[in-house]
Design a protein around this motif. Structure first.
Motif, PDB file in Angstrom:
ATOM      1  N   TRP A  36      -5.961  -0.800 -76.685  1.00 42.51           N
ATOM      2  CA  TRP A  36      -6.710   0.104 -75.838  1.00 42.51           C
ATOM      3  C   TRP A  36      -7.650   1.130 -76.692  1.00 42.51           C
ATOM      4  O   TRP A  36      -8.729   1.069 -76.888  1.00 42.51           O
ATOM      5  CB  TRP A  36      -5.901   1.064 -75.158  1.00 42.51           C
ATOM      6  CG  TRP A  36      -6.846   2.005 -74.633  1.00 42.51           C
ATOM      7  CD1 TRP A  36      -7.690   1.871 -73.474  1.00 42.51           C
ATOM      8  CD2 TRP A  36      -6.659   3.701 -74.519  1.00 42.51           C
ATOM      9  NE1 TRP A  36      -8.473   3.203 -73.184  1.00 42.51           N
ATOM     10  CE2 TRP A  36      -7.570   4.062 -73.971  1.00 42.51           C
ATOM     11  CE3 TRP A  36      -6.015   4.245 -75.506  1.00 42.51           C
ATOM     12  CZ2 TRP A  36      -7.830   5.450 -74.224  1.00 42.51           C
ATOM     13  CZ3 TRP A  36      -6.222   5.482 -75.820  1.00 42.51           C
ATOM     14  CH2 TRP A  36      -7.155   6.229 -75.035  1.00 42.51           C
ATOM     15  N   PHE A  37      -6.947   1.769 -77.853  1.00 41.64           N
ATOM     16  CA  PHE A  37      -7.634   2.839 -78.546  1.00 41.64           C
ATOM     17  C   PHE A  37      -8.609   2.355 -79.487  1.00 41.64           C
ATOM     18  O   PHE A  37      -9.761   2.796 -79.615  1.00 41.64           O
ATOM     19  CB  PHE A  37      -6.539   3.479 -79.602  1.00 41.64           C
ATOM     20  CG  PHE A  37      -7.167   4.535 -80.239  1.00 41.64           C
ATOM     21  CD1 PHE A  37      -7.254   5.756 -79.514  1.00 41.64           C
ATOM     22  CD2 PHE A  37      -7.525   4.679 -81.570  1.00 41.64           C
ATOM     23  CE1 PHE A  37      -8.005   6.798 -80.255  1.00 41.64           C
ATOM     24  CE2 PHE A  37      -8.050   5.499 -82.048  1.00 41.64           C
ATOM     25  CZ  PHE A  37      -8.154   6.840 -81.550  1.00 41.64           C
ATOM     26  N   LEU A  38      -8.330   0.966 -80.049  1.00 42.92           N
ATOM     27  CA  LEU A  38      -9.142   0.302 -80.893  1.00 42.92           C
ATOM     28  C   LEU A  38     -10.342  -0.641 -80.198  1.00 42.92           C
ATOM     29  O   LEU A  38     -11.178  -1.206 -80.753  1.00 42.92           O
ATOM     30  CB  LEU A  38      -8.800  -0.383 -82.101  1.00 42.92           C
ATOM     31  CG  LEU A  38      -7.962   0.397 -82.978  1.00 42.92           C
ATOM     32  CD1 LEU A  38      -7.102  -0.718 -84.126  1.00 42.92           C
ATOM     33  CD2 LEU A  38      -8.801   1.672 -83.683  1.00 42.92           C
ATOM     34  N   ARG A  42     -13.684   1.127 -74.819  1.00 42.27           N
ATOM     35  CA  ARG A  42     -13.182   2.456 -74.680  1.00 42.27           C
ATOM     36  C   ARG A  42     -14.220   3.241 -75.064  1.00 42.27           C
ATOM     37  O   ARG A  42     -14.563   4.135 -74.354  1.00 42.27           O
ATOM     38  CB  ARG A  42     -11.944   2.475 -75.491  1.00 42.27           C
ATOM     39  CG  ARG A  42     -11.220   3.809 -75.159  1.00 42.27           C
ATOM     40  CD  ARG A  42      -9.996   4.190 -76.075  1.00 42.27           C
ATOM     41  NE  ARG A  42     -10.617   4.410 -77.734  1.00 42.27           N
ATOM     42  CZ  ARG A  42     -10.835   5.782 -78.065  1.00 42.27           C
ATOM     43  NH1 ARG A  42     -10.687   6.645 -77.361  1.00 42.27           N
ATOM     44  NH2 ARG A  42     -11.107   5.851 -79.396  1.00 42.27           N
ATOM     45  N   THR A  43     -14.729   3.235 -76.343  1.00 39.76           N
ATOM     46  CA  THR A  43     -15.826   4.161 -76.797  1.00 39.76           C
ATOM     47  C   THR A  43     -17.194   3.890 -76.101  1.00 39.76           C
ATOM     48  O   THR A  43     -18.049   4.908 -75.826  1.00 39.76           O
ATOM     49  CB  THR A  43     -16.050   4.147 -78.332  1.00 39.76           C
ATOM     50  OG1 THR A  43     -16.250   2.804 -78.658  1.00 39.76           O
ATOM     51  CG2 THR A  43     -14.845   4.256 -78.971  1.00 39.76           C
ATOM     52  N   ILE A  81     -12.417   5.341 -65.564  1.00 34.53           N
ATOM     53  CA  ILE A  81     -11.404   5.610 -66.240  1.00 34.53           C
ATOM     54  C   ILE A  81     -10.153   4.819 -65.966  1.00 34.53           C
ATOM     55  O   ILE A  81      -9.519   4.243 -66.830  1.00 34.53           O
ATOM     56  CB  ILE A  81     -10.874   7.089 -65.932  1.00 34.53           C
ATOM     57  CG1 ILE A  81     -12.190   7.904 -66.434  1.00 34.53           C
ATOM     58  CG2 ILE A  81      -9.804   7.616 -66.535  1.00 34.53           C
ATOM     59  CD1 ILE A  81     -11.988   9.325 -65.924  1.00 34.53           C
ATOM     60  N   ALA A  82      -9.980   4.419 -64.681  1.00 34.38           N
ATOM     61  CA  ALA A  82      -8.959   3.752 -64.499  1.00 34.38           C
ATOM     62  C   ALA A  82      -9.204   2.161 -64.939  1.00 34.38           C
ATOM     63  O   ALA A  82      -7.955   1.507 -65.007  1.00 34.38           O
ATOM     64  CB  ALA A  82      -8.805   3.360 -62.896  1.00 34.38           C
ATOM     65  N   GLU A  83     -10.120   1.785 -65.128  1.00 39.58           N
ATOM     66  CA  GLU A  83     -10.529   0.389 -65.968  1.00 39.58           C
ATOM     67  C   GLU A  83     -10.045   0.223 -67.380  1.00 39.58           C
ATOM     68  O   GLU A  83     -10.175  -0.637 -68.049  1.00 39.58           O
ATOM     69  CB  GLU A  83     -11.820  -0.012 -65.693  1.00 39.58           C
ATOM     70  CG  GLU A  83     -12.300  -0.367 -64.380  1.00 39.58           C
ATOM     71  CD  GLU A  83     -13.751  -0.505 -64.085  1.00 39.58           C
ATOM     72  OE1 GLU A  83     -14.419  -0.436 -65.208  1.00 39.58           O
ATOM     73  OE2 GLU A  83     -14.197  -0.898 -63.152  1.00 39.58           O
ATOM     74  N   ARG A  85      -7.833  -0.327 -69.393  1.00 39.28           N
ATOM     75  CA  ARG A  85      -6.663  -1.146 -69.307  1.00 39.28           C
ATOM     76  C   ARG A  85      -5.367  -0.390 -68.881  1.00 39.28           C
ATOM     77  O   ARG A  85      -5.468   0.452 -68.124  1.00 39.28           O
ATOM     78  CB  ARG A  85      -6.671  -1.644 -70.936  1.00 39.28           C
ATOM     79  CG  ARG A  85      -7.905  -2.279 -71.217  1.00 39.28           C
ATOM     80  CD  ARG A  85      -7.781  -3.051 -72.462  1.00 39.28           C
ATOM     81  NE  ARG A  85      -8.787  -4.326 -72.658  1.00 39.28           N
ATOM     82  CZ  ARG A  85      -8.966  -5.030 -73.817  1.00 39.28           C
ATOM     83  NH1 ARG A  85      -8.099  -4.686 -74.791  1.00 39.28           N
ATOM     84  NH2 ARG A  85      -9.961  -5.838 -73.723  1.00 39.28           N
ATOM     85  N   GLN A  86      -4.208  -0.798 -69.680  1.00 37.88           N
ATOM     86  CA  GLN A  86      -3.038  -0.245 -68.910  1.00 37.88           C
ATOM     87  C   GLN A  86      -2.900   1.332 -69.145  1.00 37.88           C
ATOM     88  O   GLN A  86      -2.259   2.024 -68.426  1.00 37.88           O
ATOM     89  CB  GLN A  86      -1.817  -0.679 -69.887  1.00 37.88           C
ATOM     90  CG  GLN A  86      -1.449  -0.175 -71.224  1.00 37.88           C
ATOM     91  CD  GLN A  86      -2.144  -1.426 -72.085  1.00 37.88           C
ATOM     92  OE1 GLN A  86      -3.489  -1.640 -71.928  1.00 37.88           O
ATOM     93  NE2 GLN A  86      -1.642  -1.401 -73.409  1.00 37.88           N
ATOM     94  N   MET A  87      -3.648   2.066 -70.012  1.00 39.39           N
ATOM     95  CA  MET A  87      -3.549   3.272 -70.307  1.00 39.39           C
ATOM     96  C   MET A  87      -3.825   4.235 -69.068  1.00 39.39           C
ATOM     97  O   MET A  87      -3.083   5.223 -68.828  1.00 39.39           O
ATOM     98  CB  MET A  87      -4.497   3.724 -71.478  1.00 39.39           C
ATOM     99  CG  MET A  87      -4.283   5.037 -71.941  1.00 39.39           C
ATOM    100  SD  MET A  87      -2.903   5.556 -72.696  1.00 39.39           S
ATOM    101  CE  MET A  87      -3.122   7.362 -73.347  1.00 39.39           C
ATOM    102  N   PHE A  88      -5.039   3.979 -68.396  1.00 41.49           N
ATOM    103  CA  PHE A  88      -5.016   4.957 -67.358  1.00 41.49           C
ATOM    104  C   PHE A  88      -4.900   4.206 -66.019  1.00 41.49           C
ATOM    105  O   PHE A  88      -5.710   4.303 -64.997  1.00 41.49           O
ATOM    106  CB  PHE A  88      -6.665   5.424 -67.342  1.00 41.49           C
ATOM    107  CG  PHE A  88      -6.633   6.384 -68.360  1.00 41.49           C
ATOM    108  CD1 PHE A  88      -6.321   7.693 -68.338  1.00 41.49           C
ATOM    109  CD2 PHE A  88      -7.147   5.955 -69.692  1.00 41.49           C
ATOM    110  CE1 PHE A  88      -6.402   8.614 -69.246  1.00 41.49           C
ATOM    111  CE2 PHE A  88      -7.454   6.944 -70.554  1.00 41.49           C
ATOM    112  CZ  PHE A  88      -6.864   8.389 -70.389  1.00 41.49           C
TER     113      PHE A  88
END
Length: 436
Positions: A36-38, A42-43, A81-83, A85-88
């Motif tokens: 997710w973060f990389l 996301r960006t 935001i909910a898309e 991935r698993q994070m949100f």
């Protein structure tokens, strides 16, 4: 942003073990850091979410938002935001209408809806940690039922280095790692948790990121059970509880201090109010008006301070080397051709130095005929402080610019008459006082 924060909770942590955990987590293909973060998407979503928030604010202010989450512009934003991935996953749950409980109370209650919009808009336009926290605390003072710290998730996409992501797994991970007792649904507990997150992030900055999404992802993976938190230096739950309460009390003390400061400010003419006077006065005299870029979203007279003002500066001002500084001048009055007719720096309580510097930037930009039309607007009691600054050798050029002092008292007493009968800049120049 705060450079370093101390927290009683950190003293009991085994930071070597946490560093080892972070390294293992960063290398895990299935962990949130890599998945997710990389993640490139996301960006990319930051810009679209920011635009979506702007649309939510516009619709609420125009009273066209409606009374339902489904089909609204807010659903589009939170869906993006909910898309992530698993994070949100499940981020929309906090915003879904629960008819039996009549929450969250931003669909049927117009005042609460406006308070929510103003928090979003203030955070969208502001630039500092202090401004973001003030906007959050202003919103929480409305006591909107059913809309707790999950509302911080859109703010993360506006200020990823200031606002920490929030969901149940992140809270569980933070509690497991630190021994805290954060409860869901309470804004003051979220703000205290944020303090601890900032302190952890500062301690392990070389392994994490300025973007709080990284440490948010680590806490998410701890709270969802992918990893187990390393043992703390003590198993004394009473000590853990006391440390957590110390963090919480500090946040509550900050809130009380902020409230006291706000009460004191209400007893005086505020910076925003004077900008509003100048905005309305400039428009009544036929000028186009620019409000400082970092003040545009401030609430004023039932709307935003920048309502009815220019959305962008003319190209001659916005493309030069001093464009950023010029854009921060409190109020500009512009002629129809785009030339600056008058520039105003409102020095309510802050240092007069920065306002003078911005005036110099404008004068030296080479694009403005603003000489003899620059004004430092300040409380009557600050006149001597303004004159003392002007006398400094560093500002010898200010004498050439013919900057004038415009006292609040004169502006307040005469502005309505000027709006009714005035023409051009002569009435303002007659009120202003020479500083040479």
């Amino acid at each position: 942003m705060t450079a370093a924060i101390s927290s009683p909770l950190l003293s009991a942590l085994d930071h070597d073990a946490i560093a080892s955990l972070i390294r293992r987590w960063r290398d895990d293909p299935g962990g949130t850091y890599r998945s997710w973060f990389l993640w490139e998407e996301r960006t990319k979503n930051f810009r679209s979410i920011r635009r979506g928030i702007e649309q939510v604010v516009r619709e609420i202010e125009a009273d066209t938002f409606g009374v339902a989450y489904k089909g609204s512009s807010l659903e589009t934003v939170v869906g993006s935001i909910a898309e992530q991935r698993q994070m949100f996953k499940g981020a929309d749950h906090a915003f879904l209408w629960k008819p039996k409980l009549r929450i969250p109370d931003i669909y049927e209650n117009r005042d609460n809806q406006l308070a929510f919009a103003r928090m979003l808009e203030t955070c969208r336009c502001c630039t500092t940690e202090q401004q973001v926290l003030a906007a959050i605390r202003t919103f929480t003072s409305h006591g909107v039922k059913g809309l707790g710290p999950a509302a911080a998730n859109p703010l993360y996409f506006l200020h990823p280095t200031i606002v920490a992501p929030f969901n149940t797994a992140i809270v569980n991970g933070y509690n497991a790692l630190t021994g805290a007792k954060v409860k869901l649904g309470k804004w003051d507990e979220y703000l205290a948790m944020r303090e601890g997150i900032l302190a952890l992030n500062q301690t392990h900055r070389t392994l994490l990121s300025n973007d709080l999404g990284a440490i948010g992802g680590l806490l998410f993976d701890l709270g969802s059970g992918r990893y187990t938190a390393p043992p703390r230096g003590t198993d004394d739950t009473e000590a853990d509880r006391a440390a957590w309460l110390a963090d919480l009390e500090r946040v509550r003390s900050d809130a009380r201090a902020e409230k006291a400061f706000a009460a004191a400010e209400r007893d005086d003419v505020t910076h925003t109010q004077v900008q509003g006077w100048l905005r309305d006065l400039g428009r009544s005299l036929g000028f186009d008006v620019w409000i400082a870029s970092n003040d545009r979203g401030r609430p004023y007279d039932g709307g935003r301070l920048a309502d009815g003002c220019l959305e962008r500066l003319p190209a001659a001002l916005s493309s030069g080397p001093a464009a950023e500084a010029i854009g921060l001048i409190d109020v500009l009055w512009l002629e129809p051709a785009g030339e600056v007719g008058a520039a105003f720096e409102v020095e309510h309580t802050t240092s007069i130095h920065s306002g003078i510097v911005r005036m110099l930037d404008l004068a030296l930009s080479g694009e403005s005929p603003a000489n003899h039309r620059m004004f430092l607007v300040a409380p009557d009691a600050r006149e001597e402080a303004v004159r003392a600054q002007i006398r400094r050798p560093a500002f010898s050029r200010v004498a050439d610019l013919h900057v004038r002092y415009l006292p609040y008292g004169e502006l307040e007493a005469n502005r309505k008459a000027i709006m009714r009968f005035g023409r051009g800049l002569h009435p303002i120049e007659a009120l202003a006082r020479e500083l040479n």
